[in-house]
Structure formats: C-alpha cells, structure tokens
Design a protein around this motif. Structure first.
Motif, mmCIF file in Angstrom:
data_model
loop_
_atom_site.group_PDB
_atom_site.id
_atom_site.type_symbol
_atom_site.label_atom_id
_atom_site.label_comp_id
_atom_site.label_asym_id
_atom_site.label_seq_id
_atom_site.Cartn_x
_atom_site.Cartn_y
_atom_site.Cartn_z
ATOM 1 N N ILE A 80 3.879 -3.339 -5.265
ATOM 2 C CA ILE A 80 3.760 -2.150 -4.415
ATOM 3 C C ILE A 80 4.049 -0.907 -5.241
ATOM 4 N N LYS A 123 3.259 -6.714 -0.129
ATOM 5 C CA LYS A 123 2.221 -5.709 -0.268
ATOM 6 C C LYS A 123 1.350 -5.648 0.979
ATOM 7 N N LYS A 124 1.126 -6.812 1.612
ATOM 8 C CA LYS A 124 0.237 -6.865 2.763
ATOM 9 C C LYS A 124 0.856 -6.314 4.046
ATOM 10 N N ASN A 125 2.182 -6.093 4.074
ATOM 11 C CA ASN A 125 2.785 -5.549 5.298
ATOM 12 C C ASN A 125 3.548 -4.248 5.081
ATOM 13 N N SER A 163 8.702 4.581 1.968
ATOM 14 C CA SER A 163 8.830 3.683 3.121
ATOM 15 C C SER A 163 10.298 3.379 3.406
ATOM 16 N N ARG A 178 5.357 4.773 -3.066
ATOM 17 C CA ARG A 178 5.128 4.366 -1.679
ATOM 18 C C ARG A 178 6.300 3.541 -1.155
ATOM 19 N N HIS A 216 2.574 -1.349 4.929
ATOM 20 C CA HIS A 216 2.039 -0.249 5.740
ATOM 21 C C HIS A 216 2.730 -0.107 7.097
ATOM 22 N N GLU A 217 3.386 -1.156 7.572
ATOM 23 C CA GLU A 217 3.936 -1.129 8.927
ATOM 24 C C GLU A 217 5.462 -1.022 8.985
ATOM 25 N N SER A 223 5.790 -9.692 10.362
ATOM 26 C CA SER A 223 4.847 -8.654 10.751
ATOM 27 C C SER A 223 4.890 -8.500 12.267
#
Length: 361
Positions: A233, A192-194, A241, A237, A196-197, A145
C-alpha cells in the motif's frame, strides 16, 4: 472476601511483574512471575478455507484436532496467575471444539478474564446466551470487510449476512440485559484490497454498536499474499487512512487498535517472552504464536529496512506440558536462552529479523 480475579496468587504475580518486568527495561532471563497473558488453542478445525490463513501452509498432522480435557487440566494451573486467557489458534474456530465452554469455565473459575475470536459461522442463539451466562469478557469477530462480496472473497466459506446477524444478535442481547461485558470487537486485517474502506469501517462499527476494532496487518506466508500485503500500500495513503481512522474513532467513541508502522531503524525489544505464552492442542508451548512451526515469511527486517523476500524461520518451541509442568516451562533453559538472545540482539533467533516489534502487525 476478594473475588478470584483478585486472588493472592494473581495480585502477587502482578506486583512482581510491575517491580521486575520488562516495563522497567530490566529484561531478566529468569523471571519471578508468571505470564500475564496466555493464548490457548482449543481446536485446529475450521469450516473456512481463507487464502491468507496459516492453515494453507500448516503441516497436515497439525490439522483436524481438538484439545483434550486432559491437556486443558495440565494448562489450568497457570490460569490462577494470568490476567487474560485468550482462546485463539491460527488453525481453528473455538466453536468447532465440543469442550470449548468447559474450557472457558475452567479459566473463569480460576479468576482469569477471558476472550476469544470467531468467524461466527457456527454461532447460534444458544451460543449467544452462553456467551453471557459464562461471563465472557470480550468476543472478537473476524470481519475483514464491510462489503459483502469482498468479505466473502477474503474469508472463503463465509456468509456476510449470517455473520452480521450473529453480531447484531450479540449486541441486542447485551443491550437487553444492560451489561458491560462482553466487549464486542471485530478483528480487521488491513490489506491492499480493503484499504479504501478503512474510515467507513469505523462509521459502520459505531452505527452497529461494535465497541472496538483491532486493525492488524496481513501476514504473508505465500507469494500470493505479497501483492495484497500492507507493504504494497502506498505509504502516504496508508498514513492518511490511519490518521482518519484515529480521528473517527474518537469522534464516534469506537476503541481503535492500529499497527504503529514504525520504520525499523532501531532494534526494538519484543515483550512476548516476558509477558505471554501460547499453548497448543498437543501440549506444545511457544513464546510467540508466529513461530509454532518452520515456515516462510515474505518480509523481514535487515539493516534497518523491511526487505521483501522469502526467509524461512525455524520453530521456537519452549517445551511441552506433557513432558514438563507448565509453570516450570516458563523459566526453563529454552525460555531463558530465548530471553537472553533477544536482549543481546543475537541474530540466531527469528525475533531479530521479525517486523512485528516495529508495529507492522
């Protein structure tokens, strides 16, 4: 006079592979060439305690060891044939080994290209200088991250600012010396937790001077990691990505390696038993690092679908270099049986239900 990288043994090995290897779909069981790539474990020590690491389920007797010089000397004969030696292990960071740079020198002296992965927590200015004087070809930093708090929650025991200062120090030294190598890369595990970036990671790499990003999928060995896995995920999406990451990689000139995310509708061959070999601190040899010891996986392939559910895979040890010479192991009975089993799609090997050949890691 040719350099050791272009020695007769290595060039002859390449030639035999190109004429007889898996790239031509011949898939022989007995090979007339040696592996092109090998992974060598130098330690099973690590100062981190990451929730998703295989250390969390590893047999305790595997942990707390450094590969000995005697063991590395038994591995050394294969260095003369391989294209690339990667110093990596699922349980440790190379800078925990007091002999790491000596091992690295052995591979370079034989003419192999070298690379290694590190969490960078033990690196200092001396290691940075050595990185260049040892002529390392590639260094991969584990960076899951670019958000400090998220990164430190994924990689337990790390310090984001410290790691980035090391990476920036390596980049600055490379620019100062005006060198092409080592290639500076990061290994980024998609979760799943990253998710978005992902696109911002590419921009971040370009801004910092990081040349490559290896995006991989989270391997699930415990129930805790299932909900955070790449399979959790939303597919739309995920695809969006990935498309954006590819686009940005081209725009900013950052090399991108991404999972393929194929649906497992057709059985695909795994090239590992025809190209690679993994060797561990105690001399054990595996055709695939993922099956070093019996362990559970929480996703597998069955009937053309990826199934969520626990499946226990056995170990796939091909031999031990303390009992059989490393060059002989490459074509011993176990290796030949494995190649034959994969080629005939026999279900008694974990490779049959492994999802890695379908591009999900």
């Amino acid at each position: 006079m040719l350099s050791k990288e272009f020695s007769f043994k290595r060039i002859n090995n390449y030639l035999k592979y190109f004429l007889n290897g898996d790239r031509l779909k011949r898939y022989a069981t007995h090979l007339n060439y040696y592996p092109l790539f090998i992974e060598v474990e130098v330690t099973t020590n690590c100062i981190l305690s990451c929730p998703g690491c295989a250390r969390t389920i590893a047999p305790k007797e595997f942990l707390g060891h450094n590969t000995s010089l005697e063991t590395m000397q038994k591995i050394e004969p294969i260095f003369h044939y391989t294209r690339l030696v990667t110093f990596v292990g699922p349980f440790g960071d190379p800078f925990m080994s007091p002999n790491f740079w000596e091992f690295h020198h052995m591979a370079k002296a034989a003419g192999s290209q070298t690379m290694f992965f590190t969490n960078a927590m033990l690196m200092n200015s001396g290691h940075i200088d050595k990185l260049f004087s040892a002529k390392t070809d590639c260094i991969g930093f584990s960076l899951d991250s670019i958000e400090p708090k998220l990164y430190e929650s994924i990689k337990k025991g790390t310090d984001f600012n410290k790691v980035m200062n090391i990476i920036r120090g390596v980049i600055a030294a490379k620019r100062r010396f005006k060198l092409k190598k080592p290639v500076i890369a990061i290994n980024y595990v998609i979760q799943k937790k990253n998710i978005h970036e992902l696109s911002e990671v590419v921009k971040f790499a370009a801004k910092e001077g990081i040349e490559k990003i290896w995006f991989t999928g989270l391997i699930c060995h415990n129930q805790e990691s299932v909900d955070n896995s790449i399979f959790s995920i939303d597919r739309t999406r995920l695809d969006e990505s990935v498309r954006l990451v590819k686009k940005l990689g081209k725009r900013y000139g950052v090399g991108i390696r991404l999972p393929q995310f194929n649906y497992p509708d057709v059985y695909r061959m795994c090239c590992a038993p025809w190209q690679t070999m993994s060797i561990y601190y105690n001399g054990d040899v595996c055709a695939c690092t993922h099956f070093r010891f019996p362990k559970p996986y929480y996703f597998y392939v069955k009937g053309g679908k990826i199934i969520q559910g626990k499946i226990d895979y056995p170990a796939l040890l091909m031999g031990n270099i303390n009992e059989e010479g490393i060059l002989k192991i490459w074509n011993n009975e176990k290796y030949q049986n494995l190649r034959s089993g994969i080629k005939d799609a026999r279900a008694n090997y974990p490779c049959r239900s492994c999802y890695y050949p379908y591009g999900w890691h």
